[in-house]
Write an enzyme that holds these catalytic residues in place. Structure first.
Site, PDB file in Angstrom:
ATOM      1  N   PHE A 108       0.795  -1.309  -0.039  1.00 44.40           N
ATOM      2  CA  PHE A 108      -0.042  -0.010   0.138  1.00 44.40           C
ATOM      3  C   PHE A 108       0.800   1.189  -0.020  1.00 44.40           C
ATOM      4  CE2 PHE A 108      -2.268  -3.288   2.489  1.00 44.40           C
ATOM      5  CZ  PHE A 108      -3.173  -3.871   1.482  1.00 44.40           C
ATOM      6  N   THR A 142      -8.876  -9.710 -10.955  1.00 45.68           N
ATOM      7  CA  THR A 142      -7.920  -9.207 -10.148  1.00 45.68           C
ATOM      8  C   THR A 142      -8.177  -7.557 -10.059  1.00 45.68           C
ATOM      9  OG1 THR A 142      -6.449  -8.905 -12.124  1.00 45.68           O
ATOM     10  CG2 THR A 142      -5.870 -10.776 -10.428  1.00 45.68           C
ATOM     11  N   GLY A 186      -3.633   2.778 -14.338  1.00 45.40           N
ATOM     12  CA  GLY A 186      -3.554   2.002 -13.303  1.00 45.40           C
ATOM     13  C   GLY A 186      -4.889   2.189 -12.345  1.00 45.40           C
ATOM     14  N   GLU A 225      -4.883   2.592  -6.805  1.00 48.16           N
ATOM     15  CA  GLU A 225      -5.234   3.633  -5.788  1.00 48.16           C
ATOM     16  C   GLU A 225      -6.607   4.304  -6.032  1.00 48.16           C
ATOM     17  OE1 GLU A 225      -1.272   4.921  -6.697  1.00 48.16           O
ATOM     18  OE2 GLU A 225      -0.947   5.446  -4.672  1.00 48.16           O
TER      19      GLU A 225
HETATM   20 MO1  MOS Z   1       1.235   3.200  -3.746  1.00 46.39          MO
HETATM   21  S1  MOS Z   1       1.232   4.736  -1.743  1.00 46.39           S
HETATM   22  O1  MOS Z   1       1.476   4.601  -4.811  1.00 46.39           O
HETATM   23  O2  MOS Z   1       2.927   2.730  -3.268  1.00 46.39           O
END
Ligand code: MOS
Length: 694
Positions: A236, A588, A656, A659
């Site tokens: 994370f 995933t 991506g 996040e």
């Molecule tokens: Mo993540 S906080 O972009 O490693």
């Protein structure tokens, strides 16, 4: 639709299918070792000694009792530690001198034949301090400093005048708490110093970036350091850059040449050593016409940082590009205190910053008597307000509208506190999501035909996200063969270099190198190659980033219930709809997005590190008292995405998704609690008391 960079999109066969994780069976059978578990002969175990004051110096260190413990091999302190070469990163420059910069800082370590002996002896190291006055009180401190490394201030037009003339003004202060990453696997290392080579089996989001950072600190050439990290149990962001635990393990390995040193950072140690999301205060002022059109946007963010090393949690970042407003003022400041060093936590900047901005937008919608979706649609900019560049694809409004449809948003009574079920007040809320779609330059890949199959090598990382599987799909499509003819190898500095699994850049960046290698391979060796044929590829900068503002978008919808008598908040259901380019593996991807939202639920309802300013440490430093959502907290989370491919993002057409799931999700929950209760809470987490009268 904005203009597109003419990149050739990869033809998809395996991409878009949903194979299960290739390493899944190994994991459940215990055949996928994590860093601490690599079988080693004759290992030593490390346990650290940590500072018990927040600021001052060590005046006396007595290791005699520790050295007498049976099985103790070495006690490492600043008095005998091997020298460090590059000490410019103060977080990593440990055991240099007697200074203490935060409570929990490493003062030394015990190396012993068993973990028990190491731990016992570490407790017997006697440390005396000359304590100095420290400051660890973020909320009580007025000081504001310019961060060393943050985006510039924005001053466009005349915000004060525009606020003065606005028909509707909303002004409020929002706060987000200190939070800690708690991956299931803590930060673990097995370090072996032998024959002039340091081998680190470690848990990291990037073997090559970690080596690049670590080698100069230790005074080694990069070739003298090998990092192996095939499987990672979550990160994370906390494993995105090396923290002091690695330097400690390496120094211990130097002290015991030829013997592997094992160090698993304990859950409690993680709260002072491996970074955290810094708390923020966000002062937001919005000016609008009666129809909701923004005329002024002012966003002042202050984040806690550390005196040891500055890390600005850039909460002001998303306000730069989310909404159009002719008059803008944006500031990011920090307050440096005698506290542990903050670092990355899933969507640094954007996750906390979208709390203030998206609750403020909800409040403005109420003030204007507008549906919050309509307010966002009216302020959706055509070009990026920050850079002036056209967006690649800004489909925020599409996400909001599709989400509204799926969620049943039209059924809501806009009047707050209008739905009661038993003792519960029920409400719904919405918020936007965004995350930049960056691709990092600097990954290479190698494709080799071995006869039976293609070996594809790149030093990428799989944090549990599915990289093993998705890179196999990408390579198979790029080579035009079924996935069972491809074997991917990742997680080793002996493989071609790769960039970090961070900033939601991993898949897009590594795939660009793999696709390049596969195309070169086919150009040179055709479709019927002889065994031993190979080719290399590389991923440079995304050319489209010069001309386009590259972002993903999304919309979160939440339904909550708040108990009228106790204020307890329960989540009923959530829905996230995302525009993230091509989705490589729906299985995933779904898991990643649900994981992000789940972390947002934690941010909204559970997570808060309680830093005691008197002592400078986090009091609730374990999973018994630092609450993360558990199964009972997560009833139903549904995610979906717009079906699209984004050639501007690269040949994969994917942006991506690591996040964006967390960004905005906490605000959607906060907005739902307002709709349920009519009480506006501007501080996270949303604890019960806040909804009770008096
Ligand atoms: Mo993540 S906080 O972009 O490693």
């Amino acid at each position: 639709m904005s203009e597109q960079e003419p990149q050739e999109l990869l033809e998809a066969h395996a991409i878009g299918t949903d194979p299960v994780r290739l390493e899944g069976a190994d994991k459940v059978r215990g055949r996928a070792p994590y860093a601490y578990e690599h079988p080693m002969d004759d290992p030593l175990f490390l346990f650290p000694v940590q500072a018990q004051i927040a600021r001052g110096r060590v005046s006396e260190l007595d290791v005699a009792a520790a050295e007498k413990v049976d099985g103790v091999v070495h006690v490492l302190t600043h008095l005998n530690a091997p020298p460090l070469e590059d000490t410019s990163d103060r977080e990593l420059a440990i055991l240099r001198d007697d200074r203490v910069g935060f409570r929990g800082q490493y003062l030394g370590a015990v190396l012993a034949e068993t973990p028990e002996a190491a731990r016992e002896a570490a407790g017997l190291v006697e440390v005396r301090y000359e304590a100095e006055d420290h400051d660890a009180d973020f909320r009580g401190r007025p000081g504001r400093e310019e961060p060393e490394d943050a985006e510039d201030d924005v001053d466009t037009g005349d915000v004060e005048a525009a606020l003065g003339q606005a028909e509707v003004v909303h002004e409020a202060t929002y706060t987000t708490p200190m939070e800690h990453n708690n991956p299931m696997e803590p930060h673990t290392t097995t370090a072996l110093w032998e024959g002039g080579t340091l081998t680190l089996w470690m848990s990291t989001q990037g073997v090559h970036p970690a080596r690049r950072k670590l080698a100069p600190v230790l005074g080694l050439e990069p070739e003298q350091v090998r990092i192996i990290s095939p499987h990672v149990g979550g990160g994370f962001g906390s494993k995105g850059v090396p923290h002091a635990d690695l330097v400690l393990a390496a120094l211990a390995a130097f002290a015991a040449p030829g013997r592997p040193v094992k160090y698993a950072v304990s859950r409690q140690q993680m709260f002072s050593i491996t970074g955290y999301r810094a708390p923020t205060v966000q002062h937001v002022r919005l000016g609008a016409r009666a129809d909701g059109t923004l005329t002024a946007l002012s966003f002042d963010a202050v984040a806690m940082s550390s005196r040891t090393k500055d890390f600005p949690e850039q909460a002001a970042k998303p306000a730069r590009m989310m909404y159009a407003a002719p008059h803008r003022r944006i500031r990011q400041r920090v307050v440096q205190l005698d506290v542990p060093v903050p670092s990355w936590m899933r969507a640094p900047g954007d996750a906390p910053g979208m709390v203030g901005l998206e609750i403020a937008m909800d409040e403005l919608a109420v003030s204007c008597g507008l549906d919050p979706i309509e307010l966002r649609a009216r302020n959706d900019p055509r070009t990026d307000p920050d850079t002036g560049l056209p967006f690649n694809r800004r489909r925020l409004v599409d996400c909001l509208r599709e989400g509204a449809e799926r969620f049943g948003w039209a059924d809501r009574d806009p009047v707050p506190r209008s739905r009661r079920e038993g003792g519960w007040l029920v409400g719904v809320g919405v918020a936007s999501a965004t995350y930049p779609a960056n691709r990092q330059p600097g990954s290479d890949a190698r494709v080799a035909f071995t006869g039976g199959r293609y070996e594809v090598e790149i030093g990428a990382a799989d944090l549990g996200t599915g990289t093993w599987t998705t890179l196999t799909q990408v390579a198979a499509d790029a080579l035009g063969v079924p996935t069972d003819q491809v074997r991917v190898r990742i997680g080793d500095t002996d493989l071609p270099r790769a960039t970090v699994a961070g900033g939601s850049t991993g898949l897009a960046s590594w795939s660009a190198a793999i696709i390049d290698a596969a195309r070169t391979f086919r150009d040179h060796h055709g479709t019927d190659p002889s065994p031993g044929s190979q080719a290399e590829g590389t991923a440079g900068k995304n050319p489209a980033s010069e001309r386009l503002a590259l972002h993903s978008f999304g919309a979160h919808f939440a339904q909550v219930r708040v108990h009228e008598a106790t204020g307890e908040v329960r989540l009923d259901r959530m829905l996230g709809v995302f525009s993230a380019g091509r989705i490589v593996n729906p299985r995933t991807a779904r898991s990643q997005l649900i994981g992000g939202i789940t972390m947002g639920v934690g941010m909204a309802l559970h997570e808060k590190s309680e830093l005691d300013p008197r002592f400078g440490h986090v009091v609730n430093h374990d999973l018994a008292e630092y609450h993360v959502p558990v199964n009972a907290d997560i009833p139903q989370i549904e995610v979906s995405w717009l079906h699209e491919e984004d050639p501007a993002a690269g040949p994969l057409g994917a942006r991506g998704i690591g996040e964006i799931g967390i960004v905005g999700s906490a605000a959607a929950i906060a907005n739902a609690t307002y709709h349920a209760t009519g009480v506006r809470v501007r501080d996270l987490p949303l604890l019960g008391d806040a909804f009770l009268p008096g």
